[in-house]
Design a protein around this motif. Structure first.
Motif, short mmCIF file in Angstrom:
data_model
loop_
_atom_site.label_atom_id
_atom_site.label_comp_id
_atom_site.label_asym_id
_atom_site.label_seq_id
_atom_site.Cartn_x
_atom_site.Cartn_y
_atom_site.Cartn_z
N PRO A 213 11.67 -8.33 -3.99
CA PRO A 213 10.30 -7.80 -3.87
C PRO A 213 9.78 -7.15 -5.15
N LYS A 261 7.95 -16.55 1.48
CA LYS A 261 7.99 -15.48 2.48
C LYS A 261 7.92 -14.12 1.81
N LYS A 264 4.39 -13.47 0.71
CA LYS A 264 3.53 -13.08 1.84
C LYS A 264 3.74 -11.61 2.19
N LYS A 265 5.00 -11.17 2.15
CA LYS A 265 5.29 -9.76 2.43
C LYS A 265 4.65 -8.85 1.38
#
Length: 313
Positions: A213, A261, A264-265
């Motif tokens: 992230p 994914k 998107k987070k």
């Protein structure tokens, strides 16, 4: 290599399963607002996917498709591949020896093969030996194939850049070649592909790799800084860059599901680029941007190479 090559019908069934798991995002999800930033992955998006090289290698050795990718992914976050992409280790003999060990782990092979048997009961019931793979040869074959611009996406990238209507950025898991290697660049970003970007976030230079992230946070920070630094230019004033960049202002293209994914987070919109079918993603990108981006290359999927790869074991 398996003692008996996989029957072609089993290989095709495995490929069908891989393709079924790949779906492109619907344009309707992201066309309600116009993005400020188009953020690209490089390998498998702007250039030919190294996964195409892996797939060809597996098919030519009769290895169930997906083994190499499975092996790499399951060594995260500290496998030799991942450490190389984070710039933590050099590309030397120690790397290739470690990468080879990662590709020959019997426990991972058993896990992978049993998962394939559950999907395809026609596979031999007895566990075959771990496939023997020349890790160095495969690595450089992947790097060689990934130097060629994608015939659909690269023209779209050039047109997008020429339009001047978006910040064109890249977020890529990269490697650094030794200075004496033919692929090495004295100036990493002085490259026919990389020079098309306003902002380029390279994993090997920042010590992070997707899908961590933190690298998405860094990409957002970098494009926000670019927008604010150029807010008083004619282009910046016209595009509202003085307001900076928010996560929802970004559309991210990648070919790997877990990277999408994570994006998107982080609040980004995403477009999936399917192996051998980047033209589908270009169509979505046209709807998102309102621009005509497609080139002249026929919209025919790239097919697996069953015989042309000089695979080594």
């Amino acid at each position: 290599m398996l003692e008996e090559p996989l029957p072609v019908e089993l290989v095709l069934e495995a490929l069908d399963q891989i393709k079924m798991s790949q779906s492109k995002d619907s344009p309707a999800k992201i066309q309600n607002r116009k993005p400020k930033v188009i953020l690209f992955d490089i390998g498998g998006v702007c250039v030919i996917s190294p996964f195409q090289s892996i797939l060809d290698y597996e098919l030519n050795l009769g290895i169930p498709p997906g083994w190499v990718n499975f092996s790499i992914s399951k060594t995260a976050p500290d496998g030799f591949w991942h450490r190389l992409e984070k710039g933590q280790i050099p590309m030397d003999d120690d790397f290739f020896a470690g990468f080879s060990r990662d590709l020959h782990d019997p426990v991972r092979w058993q896990t992978f093969y049993q998962a394939q048997q559950a999907k395809n009961p026609k596979l031999p019931k007895q566990l075959p030996p771990v496939p023997k793979i020349d890790a160095r040869w495969l690595f450089f074959d992947m790097m060689s194939s990934a130097r060629a611009p994608d015939p659909w996406m690269f023209p779209a990238l050039q047109k997008l850049k020429a339009s001047g209507k978006f910040i064109v950025a890249a977020l890529s898991n990269t490697v650094i070649f030794p200075p004496d290697h033919e692929y090495s660049k004295a100036a990493f970003f002085d490259d026919p592909i990389r020079k098309n970007f306003d902002v380029f976030v390279s994993s090997a230079h920042v010590g992070l790799r997707k899908p961590d992230p933190r690298i998405y946070e860094l990409a957002l920070k970098k494009v926000d800084e670019f927008a604010k630094e150029h807010a008083n230019t004619e282009r910046g004033r016209a595009l509202g860059w003085d307001e900076g960049i928010k996560p929802e202002d970004i559309v991210f293209l990648d070919d790997i599901g877990e990277n999408l994914k994570a994006a998107k987070k982080a609040g980004f919109d995403t477009i999936k680029v399917t192996l051998g079918k980047a033209f589908e993603a270009v169509e979505v990108l046209e709807e998102v941007t309102g621009l005509e981006l497609a080139g002249d290359h026929p919209k025919i999927s790239i097919k697996p190479n069953f015989k042309g790869t000089k695979a080594k074991i």
